[in-house]
Write a protein that holds these residues in place. Structure first.
Motif, short mmCIF file in Angstrom:
data_model
loop_
_atom_site.label_atom_id
_atom_site.label_comp_id
_atom_site.label_asym_id
_atom_site.label_seq_id
_atom_site.Cartn_x
_atom_site.Cartn_y
_atom_site.Cartn_z
N GLU A 116 0.83 -1.21 0.00
CA GLU A 116 0.00 0.00 0.00
C GLU A 116 0.87 1.26 0.00
O GLU A 116 1.77 1.41 0.82
N ASN A 117 0.57 2.16 -0.93
CA ASN A 117 1.41 3.35 -1.09
C ASN A 117 0.58 4.50 -1.63
O ASN A 117 -0.30 4.33 -2.46
N ILE A 118 0.87 5.69 -1.11
CA ILE A 118 0.37 6.94 -1.69
C ILE A 118 1.59 7.79 -2.01
O ILE A 118 2.47 7.98 -1.17
N LYS A 119 1.68 8.26 -3.24
CA LYS A 119 2.87 9.00 -3.62
C LYS A 119 2.51 10.31 -4.30
O LYS A 119 1.52 10.41 -5.03
N LEU A 120 3.33 11.30 -4.04
CA LEU A 120 3.16 12.63 -4.62
C LEU A 120 4.52 13.07 -5.17
O LEU A 120 5.52 13.08 -4.45
N ASN A 121 4.54 13.38 -6.46
CA ASN A 121 5.78 13.81 -7.11
C ASN A 121 6.93 12.84 -6.83
O ASN A 121 8.05 13.24 -6.51
N THR A 122 6.63 11.56 -6.96
CA THR A 122 7.61 10.51 -6.72
C THR A 122 7.88 9.78 -8.04
O THR A 122 6.94 9.41 -8.74
N LYS A 123 9.16 9.60 -8.37
CA LYS A 123 9.49 8.95 -9.64
C LYS A 123 10.76 8.10 -9.50
O LYS A 123 11.58 8.30 -8.61
N ASN A 124 10.85 7.11 -10.40
CA ASN A 124 12.04 6.25 -10.52
C ASN A 124 12.45 5.62 -9.19
O ASN A 124 13.63 5.42 -8.92
N SER A 125 11.47 5.30 -8.37
CA SER A 125 11.77 4.77 -7.04
C SER A 125 11.19 3.37 -6.85
O SER A 125 10.29 2.94 -7.58
N ILE A 126 11.71 2.68 -5.86
CA ILE A 126 11.23 1.34 -5.48
C ILE A 126 10.66 1.43 -4.08
O ILE A 126 11.35 1.85 -3.14
N ILE A 127 9.40 1.07 -3.94
CA ILE A 127 8.70 1.19 -2.66
C ILE A 127 8.07 -0.15 -2.33
O ILE A 127 7.26 -0.67 -3.10
N HIS A 128 8.45 -0.73 -1.21
CA HIS A 128 7.97 -2.06 -0.83
C HIS A 128 7.47 -2.04 0.60
O HIS A 128 8.22 -1.74 1.53
N SER A 129 6.20 -2.37 0.78
CA SER A 129 5.60 -2.42 2.11
C SER A 129 5.08 -3.81 2.40
O SER A 129 4.46 -4.44 1.54
N THR A 130 5.33 -4.30 3.61
CA THR A 130 4.79 -5.60 4.00
C THR A 130 3.53 -5.46 4.85
O THR A 130 2.97 -6.46 5.29
N GLY A 131 3.09 -4.24 5.08
CA GLY A 131 1.88 -4.07 5.89
C GLY A 131 1.40 -2.64 5.98
O GLY A 131 0.25 -2.33 5.65
N ARG A 132 2.27 -1.74 6.39
CA ARG A 132 1.85 -0.37 6.61
C ARG A 132 1.83 0.45 5.32
O ARG A 132 2.56 0.16 4.37
#
Length: 359
Positions: free
Chosen positions: A297-313
């Motif tokens: 689960e992710n909310i992003k603003l002006n985010t690019k070329n990134s790796i985002i990994h969540s196991t819960g939060r």
């Protein structure tokens, strides 16, 4: 000659911390969204080697987790347990002795447990050709990957060849093995056309690799020979641990491949990636229209070329560019993508500072 698969599954996957841990390393994780990397490896090999002829070599610490993850893909009696990790030479020698003792001989196809292969059809063709050549010539064959970029995260193999026309489908003698180079050297390697990435995939007769152990790594050979001279069931766990711990800690590349005159390399082109660190997830997952790879689960603003990994939060990001963010129940990793290889140093620091509970 009969084929046997050997899957090396004792690595720690430290560059995938904090998701990868000692009891649940990278090869046991489902990074692709389909299955654990090791199960994908076994299924891939199973297209040209019968499942009952596939061995896994791992260490005792990972055994319980591995049994649970691979329950439907490999027989428990095909799991060879190292009492301690002694690097890839011991791992491969252990499997070779087991095959020779059980079957007399056979062609071993040796694979890391945690690589990603996009074109499994081409992979099967390449390995079948390599096995045929290993059986007929008695050579030690390694699979090299034609580089697509000047990666500093891979080792390189310099090949000897007469012309570009001989490249496809050919086998070449090896000029030299090169450890992970800096960027400028890697760039010159790629531009020359004479270098391949070292995939860590090997094909050879079990008897041939043992002959090379005897020649180049006699201390490893003699200790394994002592272990396998015990009749079945007569070697106690304590004695096994004692003998195995005395095996020199050395890689197969340094101990044999860089020294033997029997080595050949076959170029492979099947969408290979060792998925060695967080910044390599692009080999498995397509990026969104901003170049982001997001799991969880992710909310992003002006985010690019990134790796985002969540196991819960939920992870909320603002203004990130070329970053890695990984959340687990007890840790949070944040680093630039170009520092992904340095995650291993965090693992080393945690060990030094006595914070092993995070490992």
């Amino acid at each position: 000659m009969k084929l046997y698969g050997v899957v090396m599954a004792g690595g720690g996957g430290t560059r995938f911390w904090p998701l990868s841990r000692q009891d649940m390393p990278k090869q046991l994780l489902n990074l692709s969204g389909r299955d654990a990397l090791i199960n994908e490896t076994i299924a891939r090999i199973g297209k040209f080697i019968p499942q009952e002829d596939i061995y896994i070599v791992t260490n005792r610490r990972q055994h319980e987790s591995l049994i649970e993850v691979t329950a439907s893909s490999v027989k428990p009696d095909r799991i060879l347990l190292e009492p301690s990790s002694r690097n890839t030479a011991a791992c491969i020698g252990y499997a070779a002795f087991q095959i020779v003792k059980s079957y007399g001989d056979g062609v071993m196809c040796v694979f890391p447990s945690d690589h990603y292969i996009r074109d499994e059809g081409a992979f099967s063709v390449t390995l079948t050709d390599a096995a045929r050549r290993a059986s007929s010539t008695g050579k030690l064959i390694t699979i090299g990957i034609k580089p697509t970029l000047p990666s500093t995260g891979y080792g390189y193999i310099k090949l000897l060849r007469a012309s570009e026309a001989e490249y496809n489908g050919a086998f070449f003698h090896v000029d030299e093995f090169v450890e992970k180079p800096n960027y400028d050297k890697a760039k010159s390697f790629v531009e020359s056309g004479d270098y391949l990435w070292n995939s860590g995939i090997f094909v050879w007769k079990a008897s041939t690799i043992l002959d090379n152990f005897r020649r180049f790594l006699p201390k490893v050979y003699n200790k394994l020979d002592e272990i396998f001279k015990y009749p079945d069931g007569s070697l106690s766990n304590e004695k096994f641990e004692e003998l195995y711990s005395e095996i020199p800690n050395i890689s197969i590349d340094y101990g044999i491949m860089e020294r033997s005159d029997e080595v050949m390399v076959m170029p492979g082109d099947f969408g290979w990636n060792d998925v060695g660190s967080w910044d390599s997830l692009g080999a498995i997952y397509p990026a969104d229209d901003q170049g982001n790879i997001v799991n969880g689960e992710n909310i992003k603003l002006n985010t690019k070329n990134s790796i985002i990994h969540s196991t819960g939060r939920l992870i909320a990001t603002i203004g990130l560019d070329n970053m890695i963010v990984v959340e687990t129940k007890d840790t949070l990793l944040v680093c630039p993508k170009d520092k992904a290889q340095d995650v291993k140093q965090i693992v080393d620091l945690l060990k030094e500072q006595g914070k092993g509970h995070y490992l």
